[in-house]
Write a protein that holds these residues in place. Structure first.
Motif, PDB file in Angstrom:
ATOM      1  N   GLN A 240       6.026  31.629   2.307  1.00 36.27           N
ATOM      2  CA  GLN A 240       5.264  30.397   1.234  1.00 36.27           C
ATOM      3  C   GLN A 240       5.125  31.505   0.725  1.00 36.27           C
ATOM      4  O   GLN A 240       4.507  31.568  -0.323  1.00 36.27           O
ATOM      5  CB  GLN A 240       4.514  29.785   2.834  1.00 36.27           C
ATOM      6  N   ILE A 241       4.858  32.951   1.107  1.00 36.99           N
ATOM      7  CA  ILE A 241       4.011  33.641   0.066  1.00 36.99           C
ATOM      8  C   ILE A 241       4.971  33.730  -0.481  1.00 36.99           C
ATOM      9  O   ILE A 241       4.337  34.328  -2.004  1.00 36.99           O
ATOM     10  CB  ILE A 241       3.806  35.320   0.774  1.00 36.99           C
ATOM     11  N   GLN A 242       6.544  34.231  -0.997  1.00 33.18           N
ATOM     12  CA  GLN A 242       7.514  33.851  -1.482  1.00 33.18           C
ATOM     13  C   GLN A 242       8.103  32.946  -2.756  1.00 33.18           C
ATOM     14  O   GLN A 242       7.842  32.874  -4.152  1.00 33.18           O
ATOM     15  CB  GLN A 242       8.620  34.561  -0.842  1.00 33.18           C
ATOM     16  N   GLU A 243       7.929  32.205  -2.343  1.00 34.25           N
ATOM     17  CA  GLU A 243       7.257  30.778  -3.180  1.00 34.25           C
ATOM     18  C   GLU A 243       6.868  30.282  -3.865  1.00 34.25           C
ATOM     19  O   GLU A 243       6.678  30.149  -4.751  1.00 34.25           O
ATOM     20  CB  GLU A 243       7.602  29.464  -1.782  1.00 34.25           C
ATOM     21  N   LEU A 244       5.610  31.365  -3.079  1.00 32.28           N
ATOM     22  CA  LEU A 244       4.525  31.186  -4.206  1.00 32.28           C
ATOM     23  C   LEU A 244       4.641  31.816  -5.722  1.00 32.28           C
ATOM     24  O   LEU A 244       4.187  32.069  -6.069  1.00 32.28           O
ATOM     25  CB  LEU A 244       2.956  31.289  -3.967  1.00 32.28           C
ATOM     26  N   VAL A 245       4.738  33.231  -5.178  1.00 34.80           N
ATOM     27  CA  VAL A 245       4.297  34.245  -6.218  1.00 34.80           C
ATOM     28  C   VAL A 245       6.696  33.746  -7.448  1.00 34.80           C
ATOM     29  O   VAL A 245       6.331  34.258  -8.189  1.00 34.80           O
ATOM     30  CB  VAL A 245       5.539  35.435  -5.463  1.00 34.80           C
ATOM     31  N   ARG A 246       7.833  33.185  -6.828  1.00 37.29           N
ATOM     32  CA  ARG A 246       8.045  32.750  -7.290  1.00 37.29           C
ATOM     33  C   ARG A 246       7.677  31.152  -8.547  1.00 37.29           C
ATOM     34  O   ARG A 246       8.242  31.472  -9.639  1.00 37.29           O
ATOM     35  CB  ARG A 246       9.324  31.351  -7.231  1.00 37.29           C
ATOM     36  N   GLY A 258       3.146  44.623  -9.703  1.00 38.27           N
ATOM     37  CA  GLY A 258       4.342  45.627  -9.027  1.00 38.27           C
ATOM     38  C   GLY A 258       4.224  45.229  -6.993  1.00 38.27           C
ATOM     39  O   GLY A 258       4.605  43.442  -7.361  1.00 38.27           O
ATOM     40  N   GLU A 259       4.238  45.563  -5.819  1.00 39.53           N
ATOM     41  CA  GLU A 259       3.831  45.609  -4.689  1.00 39.53           C
ATOM     42  C   GLU A 259       2.685  44.401  -4.091  1.00 39.53           C
ATOM     43  O   GLU A 259       2.923  43.978  -3.523  1.00 39.53           O
ATOM     44  CB  GLU A 259       4.290  46.481  -4.142  1.00 39.53           C
ATOM     45  N   LYS A 260       2.117  44.602  -5.784  1.00 39.80           N
ATOM     46  CA  LYS A 260       1.177  43.780  -4.589  1.00 39.80           C
ATOM     47  C   LYS A 260       1.025  42.042  -5.297  1.00 39.80           C
ATOM     48  O   LYS A 260       0.229  40.846  -5.057  1.00 39.80           O
ATOM     49  CB  LYS A 260      -0.774  43.884  -5.733  1.00 39.80           C
ATOM     50  N   LYS A 261       1.994  41.161  -5.502  1.00 40.00           N
ATOM     51  CA  LYS A 261       2.289  40.121  -5.892  1.00 40.00           C
ATOM     52  C   LYS A 261       2.169  39.235  -5.025  1.00 40.00           C
ATOM     53  O   LYS A 261       1.466  38.391  -5.065  1.00 40.00           O
ATOM     54  CB  LYS A 261       3.492  39.597  -6.425  1.00 40.00           C
ATOM     55  N   GLU A 262       2.819  40.269  -3.429  1.00 45.42           N
ATOM     56  CA  GLU A 262       2.747  39.045  -2.319  1.00 45.42           C
ATOM     57  C   GLU A 262       1.769  38.902  -1.529  1.00 45.42           C
ATOM     58  O   GLU A 262       1.147  38.337  -1.161  1.00 45.42           O
ATOM     59  CB  GLU A 262       3.830  40.201  -1.468  1.00 45.42           C
ATOM     60  N   THR A 263       0.964  40.575  -1.681  1.00 42.65           N
ATOM     61  CA  THR A 263      -0.743  40.428  -1.084  1.00 42.65           C
ATOM     62  C   THR A 263      -1.780  39.574  -1.781  1.00 42.65           C
ATOM     63  O   THR A 263      -2.590  38.491  -1.702  1.00 42.65           O
ATOM     64  CB  THR A 263      -0.899  41.635  -1.856  1.00 42.65           C
ATOM     65  N   MET A 264      -1.344  39.121  -3.527  1.00 40.40           N
ATOM     66  CA  MET A 264      -2.086  38.537  -4.266  1.00 40.40           C
ATOM     67  C   MET A 264      -2.013  37.046  -3.690  1.00 40.40           C
ATOM     68  O   MET A 264      -2.610  36.209  -3.397  1.00 40.40           O
ATOM     69  CB  MET A 264      -1.484  37.985  -5.482  1.00 40.40           C
ATOM     70  N   ALA A 265      -0.645  36.309  -3.434  1.00 39.37           N
ATOM     71  CA  ALA A 265       0.017  35.366  -2.862  1.00 39.37           C
ATOM     72  C   ALA A 265      -1.073  35.033  -2.027  1.00 39.37           C
ATOM     73  O   ALA A 265      -1.202  33.772  -1.291  1.00 39.37           O
ATOM     74  CB  ALA A 265       0.931  35.778  -3.005  1.00 39.37           C
ATOM     75  N   ALA A 266      -0.368  35.809  -0.926  1.00 40.89           N
ATOM     76  CA  ALA A 266      -1.634  35.833   1.024  1.00 40.89           C
ATOM     77  C   ALA A 266      -3.236  35.390   0.545  1.00 40.89           C
ATOM     78  O   ALA A 266      -3.225  34.737   1.405  1.00 40.89           O
ATOM     79  CB  ALA A 266      -0.733  37.045   1.469  1.00 40.89           C
TER      80      ALA A 266
END
Length: 480
Positions: A240-246, A258-266
């Motif tokens: 779900q995190i990856q789908e939100l980033v996409r 950078g790597e904080k994309k997934e953190t922001m989505a979470a």
């Protein structure tokens, strides 16, 4: 978090008055309302299947036996209809007059339901000089309006016009906006995440008073509960995190994160889960310290993205902004997000243009399409908003008195700045400036694209709020 508006329709007629024309008017009115329900996205609940009893009516020297029908013709009908509409949990009531109507039944039904009420009747055609006039709806509306006042029923009226006149649809659509605002206000339940920034005394609120006066519920959660929720999201909802980033990257450049994309989505998913867990209609969150210190990430852009996904979200723990935002998106039928901004500075050359700005929490769907937008490495959205008419709103209060400000302007070109912003041109900025200085407002406002001033003015009547706009003298001039 929106709920589809549900309108109850109870057509009224005088039972001794030209039944064929009344029934034909009723058929055409219901047909028109159903047509509009598809266009304006609301549900229709009618009395068509209810069984009203037969009745006797004294007319001159005759006693007539009237066969029961599904139109509102007396006090007993009103009680039956009221029971049904309460069961169906309607949000608003429309009482069309298909002839003179029955004022006692109209007032009793509206009084029992205590929801926004609209009355109207179709304009009569020219009398033929030989027969009784066909309906006299206007005459009946005059009678009913007085009785509604006797019953202390607030109501809205569309001028006596033909069913297909443009004014009917325009005013009916405006009533829908008012009804949505009132319904949203009555369902307000605000998720409060953490506490306000220490120096922000302007966003202090009286939680008990909001509950006692308006039944507005505040649901506080600690930063600990938020972090626990985010931890579980990161452990259990990686896809779900990856789908939100996409999904976000389809509309905005996130490369600087950078790597904080997934953190922001979470974090975003965690906040939305809390809102669903506690059945909240909007959110006000701390944004200066807790999330930033824990994740090295400002939650600005993700707040805007939450707005884009249908949950009004205000930063800097501004509860009154969260209230205002919920009403704003209700006014436009939940078709587009609102944005919460600071009133920051007057344009250096244009006296009637003001900068509405914030550090990055405006929904990306409102971005000016000709300007590429991006999210900074710290999590803030950087882009201006699109051009168009904007209604500026603020629900606020002091000393137990609550007001709703509504002003309108137009987004125009202006100097480039950082964060999210829109330059707003109004008729007379000095009136606006003094209005906010003398209060009870602060520098935070909510913007929504479109002109919804009339809908908010009507909604304030139903909600016992004081309606305010730039043309009403400020508190100092009224001796307050």
């Amino acid at each position: 978090m929106s709920r589809r508006l549900k309108i109850g329709i109870a057509v009224t007629r005088r039972d001794s008055w030209n039944a064929p024309q009344a029934f034909e008017n009723s058929r055409l009115i219901l047909e028109k309302v159903r047509e509009l329900s598809g266009k304006y996205d609301f549900d229709v609940v009618t009395t068509e299947h209810l069984t009203f009893r037969d009745k006797e009516v004294v007319f001159g020297k005759e006693t007539l036996r009237i066969k029961a029908d599904t139109l509102l013709t007396d006090y007993e009908d009103a009680l039956v209809a009221a029971r049904y509409f309460k069961q169906e949990e309607i949000d608003a009531l429309f009482i069309p007059f298909c002839n003179f109507g029955q004022e006692e039944a109209v007032a009793k039904l509206a009084g029992e339901l205590s929801v926004p009420t609209l009355i109207w009747g179709p304009r009569d055609e020219m009398p033929d000089g030989l027969n009784w006039r066909p309906t006299d709806t206007q005459c009946g509306l005059f009678a009913a309006s007085k009785v509604l006042m006797r019953y202390h029923v607030k109501f809205t009226y569309i001028e006596n016009c033909r069913l297909n006149d443009p004014v009917f649809e325009r005013e009916f659509a405006g009533f829908l906006g008012t009804a949505r605002i009132v319904a949203a206000f009555k369902r307000l339940r605000i998720l409060q995440i953490s506490v306000r920034p220490q120096q922000f005394l302007g966003v202090m609120i009286n939680e008990a008073e909001l509950l006692e006066k308006y039944h507005i519920e505040i649901v506080p959660v600690t930063a600990t509960e938020l972090f626990d929720t985010i931890r579980k999201v990161r452990e259990e909802k990686r896809e779900q995190i990856q789908e939100l980033v996409r999904d976000m990257e389809r509309d905005i450049n996130l490369d600087r994160l950078g790597e904080k994309k997934e953190t922001m989505a979470a974090v975003e998913i965690g906040i939305m889960e809390l809102a669903r867990r506690y059945r909240c209609t909007s959110i006000a969150s701390e944004c200066w310290h807790e999330i930033l210190s824990r994740y090295d990430l400002s939650p600005c852009f993700l707040f805007g993205d939450i707005n884009d996904r249908g949950i009004p979200c205000a930063c800097e723990l501004d509860i009154h902004a969260a209230v205002t935002a919920a009403l704003a998106v209700a006014a436009n039928g939940y078709t587009a997000p609102s944005f919460t901004a600071d009133l920051t500075l007057r344009h250096p050359q244009e006296d009637n243009t003001e900068l509405l700005w914030h550090c990055g929490p405006f929904a990306k769907s409102l971005r000016e399409p000709s300007v590429p937008g991006y999210v900074t490495e710290s999590g803030q959205g950087f882009y201006p908003l699109k051009k168009g008419v904007v209604t500026v709103l603020r629900f606020d209060g002091a000393d137990g008195e609550y007001r709703c400000f509504a002003g309108c302007g137009e987004s125009v070109e202006g100097p480039v700045t950082n964060g999210n912003y829109v330059w707003l041109k109004v008729d007379d900025w000095v009136k606006w400036e003094k209005k906010f200085i003398y209060g009870p407002y602060i520098h935070h406002v909510v913007g929504i694209y479109g002109d919804f001033r009339k809908e908010f003015e009507e909604a304030c009547r139903y909600l016992d709020l004081i309606y305010d706009n730039p043309d009403i003298p400020e508190r100092k001039e009224r001796g307050l």
